[in-house]
Write an enzyme that holds these catalytic residues in place. Structure first.
Site, PDB file in Angstrom:
ATOM      1  CG  HIS A   1      41.560  44.906  42.057  1.00  0.00           C
ATOM      2  ND1 HIS A   1      41.213  44.883  43.384  1.00  0.00           N
ATOM      3  CD2 HIS A   1      41.787  43.603  41.728  1.00  0.00           C
ATOM      4  CE1 HIS A   1      41.247  43.645  43.842  1.00  0.00           C
ATOM      5  NE2 HIS A   1      41.586  42.836  42.853  1.00  0.00           N
TER       6      HIS A   1
ATOM      7  NE  ARG B   1      43.665  52.094  42.585  1.00  0.00           N
ATOM      8  CZ  ARG B   1      42.926  51.143  41.998  1.00  0.00           C
ATOM      9  NH1 ARG B   1      43.132  49.878  42.267  1.00  0.00           N
ATOM     10  NH2 ARG B   1      41.981  51.468  41.124  1.00  0.00           N
TER      11      ARG B   1
ATOM     12  CG  ASN C   1      41.370  40.701  47.356  1.00  0.00           C
ATOM     13  OD1 ASN C   1      41.645  41.771  46.807  1.00  0.00           O
ATOM     14  ND2 ASN C   1      41.230  39.570  46.690  1.00  0.00           N
TER      15      ASN C   1
ATOM     16  CG  PHE D   1      43.382  35.938  37.691  1.00  0.00           C
ATOM     17  CD1 PHE D   1      42.756  36.026  38.930  1.00  0.00           C
ATOM     18  CD2 PHE D   1      43.645  37.119  37.016  1.00  0.00           C
ATOM     19  CE1 PHE D   1      42.410  37.261  39.473  1.00  0.00           C
ATOM     20  CE2 PHE D   1      43.302  38.355  37.551  1.00  0.00           C
ATOM     21  CZ  PHE D   1      42.691  38.427  38.786  1.00  0.00           C
TER      22      PHE D   1
ATOM     23  NE  ARG E   1      47.797  38.094  43.629  1.00  0.00           N
ATOM     24  CZ  ARG E   1      47.658  38.711  44.803  1.00  0.00           C
ATOM     25  NH1 ARG E   1      47.845  38.058  45.927  1.00  0.00           N
ATOM     26  NH2 ARG E   1      47.328  39.983  44.846  1.00  0.00           N
TER      27      ARG E   1
ATOM     28  NE  ARG F   1      47.556  49.636  35.919  1.00  0.00           N
ATOM     29  CZ  ARG F   1      47.734  50.649  36.788  1.00  0.00           C
ATOM     30  NH1 ARG F   1      47.123  51.794  36.575  1.00  0.00           N
ATOM     31  NH2 ARG F   1      48.486  50.497  37.854  1.00  0.00           N
TER      32      ARG F   1
HETATM   33  C1  HEM Z   1      45.092  43.929  40.633  1.00  0.00           C
HETATM   34  C2  HEM Z   1      44.525  41.504  44.744  1.00  0.00           C
HETATM   35  C3  HEM Z   1      44.806  37.312  42.369  1.00  0.00           C
HETATM   36  C4  HEM Z   1      46.187  39.758  38.496  1.00  0.00           C
HETATM   37  C5  HEM Z   1      44.894  43.640  41.954  1.00  0.00           C
HETATM   38  C6  HEM Z   1      44.687  44.599  42.976  1.00  0.00           C
HETATM   39  C7  HEM Z   1      44.535  43.919  44.124  1.00  0.00           C
HETATM   40  C8  HEM Z   1      44.638  42.524  43.832  1.00  0.00           C
HETATM   41  C9  HEM Z   1      44.304  44.524  45.495  1.00  0.00           C
HETATM   42  C10 HEM Z   1      44.587  46.098  42.790  1.00  0.00           C
HETATM   43  C11 HEM Z   1      45.896  46.750  42.965  1.00  0.00           C
HETATM   44  C12 HEM Z   1      45.744  48.230  42.912  1.00  0.00           C
HETATM   45  O1  HEM Z   1      45.027  48.787  43.788  1.00  0.00           O
HETATM   46  O2  HEM Z   1      46.340  48.858  42.038  1.00  0.00           O
HETATM   47  C13 HEM Z   1      44.535  40.157  44.436  1.00  0.00           C
HETATM   48  C14 HEM Z   1      44.423  39.095  45.402  1.00  0.00           C
HETATM   49  C15 HEM Z   1      44.475  37.921  44.732  1.00  0.00           C
HETATM   50  C16 HEM Z   1      44.647  38.249  43.337  1.00  0.00           C
HETATM   51  C17 HEM Z   1      44.311  39.293  46.892  1.00  0.00           C
HETATM   52  C18 HEM Z   1      44.404  36.513  45.239  1.00  0.00           C
HETATM   53  C19 HEM Z   1      45.073  36.102  46.268  1.00  0.00           C
HETATM   54  C20 HEM Z   1      45.295  37.607  41.139  1.00  0.00           C
HETATM   55  C21 HEM Z   1      45.751  36.625  40.189  1.00  0.00           C
HETATM   56  C22 HEM Z   1      46.169  37.326  39.109  1.00  0.00           C
HETATM   57  C23 HEM Z   1      45.944  38.738  39.374  1.00  0.00           C
HETATM   58  C24 HEM Z   1      45.770  35.125  40.404  1.00  0.00           C
HETATM   59  C25 HEM Z   1      46.748  36.818  37.830  1.00  0.00           C
HETATM   60  C26 HEM Z   1      47.299  35.636  37.652  1.00  0.00           C
HETATM   61  C27 HEM Z   1      45.931  41.081  38.721  1.00  0.00           C
HETATM   62  C28 HEM Z   1      46.110  42.117  37.745  1.00  0.00           C
HETATM   63  C29 HEM Z   1      45.781  43.326  38.364  1.00  0.00           C
HETATM   64  C30 HEM Z   1      45.427  43.005  39.701  1.00  0.00           C
HETATM   65  C31 HEM Z   1      46.564  41.912  36.307  1.00  0.00           C
HETATM   66  C32 HEM Z   1      45.794  44.711  37.751  1.00  0.00           C
HETATM   67  C33 HEM Z   1      47.044  45.408  38.182  1.00  0.00           C
HETATM   68  C34 HEM Z   1      47.196  46.798  37.625  1.00  0.00           C
HETATM   69  O3  HEM Z   1      46.861  47.041  36.470  1.00  0.00           O
HETATM   70  O4  HEM Z   1      47.700  47.664  38.375  1.00  0.00           O
HETATM   71  N1  HEM Z   1      44.869  42.364  42.499  1.00  0.00           N
HETATM   72  N2  HEM Z   1      44.664  39.613  43.195  1.00  0.00           N
HETATM   73  N3  HEM Z   1      45.440  38.861  40.619  1.00  0.00           N
HETATM   74  N4  HEM Z   1      45.508  41.643  39.902  1.00  0.00           N
HETATM   75 FE1  HEM Z   1      45.161  40.628  41.562  1.00  0.00          FE
END
Ligand code: HEM
Length: 542
Positions: free
Chosen positions: A75, A112, A148, A161, A358, A369
């Site tokens: 993202h 965002r 999402n 993931f 998560r 970060r």
């Molecule tokens: C970032 C949604 C699953 C790890 C994000 C962001 C969204 C999102 C919207 C962006 C946030 C932003 O705008 O700053 C989702 C959805 C998931 C999902 C809806 C499934 C239901 C996962 C899983 C993991 C994960 C399973 C890890 C086990 C991350 C990480 C970031 C991220 C590490 C970066 C965050 C950052 O640096 O600010 N996710 N994600 N996500 N997601 Fe997910």
């Protein structure tokens, strides 16, 4: 006028406006006589080497050298805006959360939107899932719905993931291709993980090439819980439904816009808000009483499944409007940090094994970060008081006065909150079992809802999806990868598999052992089947 709960009022304390009345200074506050010339050895008509002693020159260059921070691991490309959430129908029978029970409140939010796989400078209109992350600055602390625009996900267990993201990001040896065009690794992953079938059907549908961030649904995806003041628990899914309706580009438009105007979605959101055409979403919940947890033929904690709306209707209870563009992209859109683990009293988690992972991952990734003090950044700071004995760490800037930093202490300083004072109470869920690496039995059905989704599409949506599958699979070089995928499609619909195969070649899908299509449909899985948008508002597009 500004109120204590208003995030903009809070941000105003650290916001400076540039003006001709200001004079140039260094970061340590000393006025400077130039923006333009490094201190040098000079004679009347010639200059020699630059002097290292020049604090202004060094500060300017060194501050610049360190402007970049790591982009989000997923993202990375996004845009955001401020707004407000208004509750229209209180739900005290389900939750004690103030934000969902007090209709007199207007809760400030920051949202965002993002693509998932592209880097920070990538194009907006690629085929990809879109992030839809909302931070509610509530009086009881921050509540983040990190969602999402697609209601399901590729994987069931968080431990997958890194695999799903690695397979979608550019290939490791040459960083080609940029994820969103299909390639061997992406489809190899999809084949090897039957649980991803439902989600890849969504990502090959028009939902993955939205017309605008303003015309997307948002979904919390994971199963959360609501807890009322009697201590009763319900399972819940969160929905955002756009007032403008759900609209997509067609693939040809998406391709052309990617080249001609890679900032298409970013500009669209910015210009709509700048012109006063504020995007709005209805906020809805799907709710299942705890007693009904096992009454469905799918597991309600499985993030690869929707709760079909004919079984569990969406109840709309609130409204969100985005009405203010950020002042500075980096300090607000880039530095905002969402965590699924940010919940307020009355809202809780479930045993959804994707959500559980998560809850660990977001906090952890923010540490690398942004640093361990990321919650102190103005965009992340809650609007209610924060006090504890966490301390130090890089870039700590809150100053906590006092002589003790532990509990209990001789002053009784910083006691825990009682429940009456709003202390968070974990739901006393009964948990029993053995330690094991496994999934619940109903997690093993990987195709029923993929078929439900396909059957629910209109003919034109099916045609677009077929084209997308053929286009993306045709980009795989490895015949093993695309031949197997055509066979996989036969588990969803045999005519779809045959049509895709006719366009991509490889081994023909076999009709024996394929899963029959019983033709079951569900409401609202098609964009065309979607509750119509308000026509007067839809025509106000900028
Ligand atoms: C970032 C949604 C699953 C790890 C994000 C962001 C969204 C999102 C919207 C962006 C946030 C932003 O705008 O700053 C989702 C959805 C998931 C999902 C809806 C499934 C239901 C996962 C899983 C993991 C994960 C399973 C890890 C086990 C991350 C990480 C970031 C991220 C590490 C970066 C965050 C950052 O640096 O600010 N996710 N994600 N996500 N997601 Fe997910």
């Amino acid at each position: 006028g500004p109120r204590e709960s208003d995030k903009l009022h809070d941000l105003a304390k650290v916001t400076k406006d540039i003006s001709p009345d200001h004079r140039l200074t260094t970061d340590y506050g000393v006025k400077q006589t130039t923006h333009d010339d490094w201190l040098k050895v000079a004679s009347s008509d010639k200059t020699g080497p630059l002097l290292l002693e020049d604090p202004l020159g060094r500060e300017k260059i060194m501050r610049f050298d360190h402007e970049r921070i790591p982009e989000r691991v997923v993202h990375a490309r996004g845009s955001g805006a401020f707004g407000k959430f208004k509750l229209l129908e209180p739900i005290p029978e389900l939750t004690m959360a103030g934000v969902l029970t007090d209709t007199s409140r207007e809760t400030p939010v920051f949202v965002r939107f993002s693509t998932v796989l592209g880097s920070r400078g990538s194009a907006d209109t690629v085929r990809d899932v879109r992030g839809f992350a909302t931070k509610f600055y509530t009086k009881e602390g921050n509540w983040d719905i990190v969602g999402n625009n697609i209601p399901v996900f590729f994987i069931q267990d968080a431990i997958k993931f890194p695999d799903v993201i690695h397979a979608g990001k550019p290939e490791p040896h040459n960083e080609v291709p940029q994820a969103q065009s299909a390639h061997n690794n992406f489809w190899d992953f999809q084949f090897n993980h039957t649980e991803a079938t439902h989600m890849f059907m969504w990502t090959m549908s028009d939902r993955a090439i939205p017309r605008s961030f303003r015309m997307m649904q948002g979904f919390g995806v994971n199963t959360f819980t609501l807890i009322n003041s009697k201590g009763e628990r319900h399972f819940a899914k969160f929905h955002w439904t756009p007032e403008l309706g759900v609209h997509s580009l067609v693939w040809d438009e998406a391709l052309k816009i990617s080249g001609q105007d890679p900032d298409f979605h970013r500009k669209d959101l910015w210009e709509a808000i700048a012109n006063g055409v504020y995007p709005k979403w209805k906020f809805g919940i799907q709710v299942i009483p705890e007693a009904d947890e096992n009454k469905f033929d799918f597991d309600i904690l499985d993030a690869t499944k929707v709760w079909p709306e004919d079984l569990v209707p969406v109840r709309y209870i609130g409204e969100m409007e985005l009405n203010r563009n950020p002042d500075e992209f980096f300090t607000q859109v880039e530095q905002i940090a969402f965590c699924t683990s940010h919940v307020v009293p009355g809202i809780g988690f479930s045993d959804d094994p994707l959500l559980q992972g998560r809850n660990f991952s977001y906090f952890d990734t923010q540490i690398s970060r942004l640093g361990v003090n990321f919650q102190e950044l103005p965009i992340n700071r809650p609007v209610c008081p924060v006090m504890n004995f966490n301390r130090d760490g890089a870039l700590r800037h809150t100053i906590t006065r006092g002589t003790v930093n532990y509990w209990p202490n001789r002053y009784g300083a910083v006691p825990p909150a009682t429940l009456d004072e709003g202390g968070y109470l974990e739901y006393a869920e009964r948990v029993a079992g053995i330690k094991a690496r496994m999934r619940s039995a109903k997690f093993k059905d990987h195709f029923s809802q993929a078929q439900l989704f396909y059957n629910s599409l209109s003919p034109i949506e099916k045609a677009h999806l077929t084209n997308a599958l053929a286009f993306e699979l045709d980009h795989c070089e490895d015949p093993l990868v695309y031949s197997r995928m055509a066979q996989r499609l036969a588990d969803i619909d045999f005519s779809l598999a045959k049509e895709v195969h006719s366009r991509i070649g490889g081994d023909p899908p076999s009709e024996t052992n394929r899963r029959p299509n019983h033709g079951k449909k569900a409401p609202n899985l098609s964009q065309f089947d979607f509750p119509p948008s308000n026509p007067t508002i839809a025509s106000r597009r900028v």
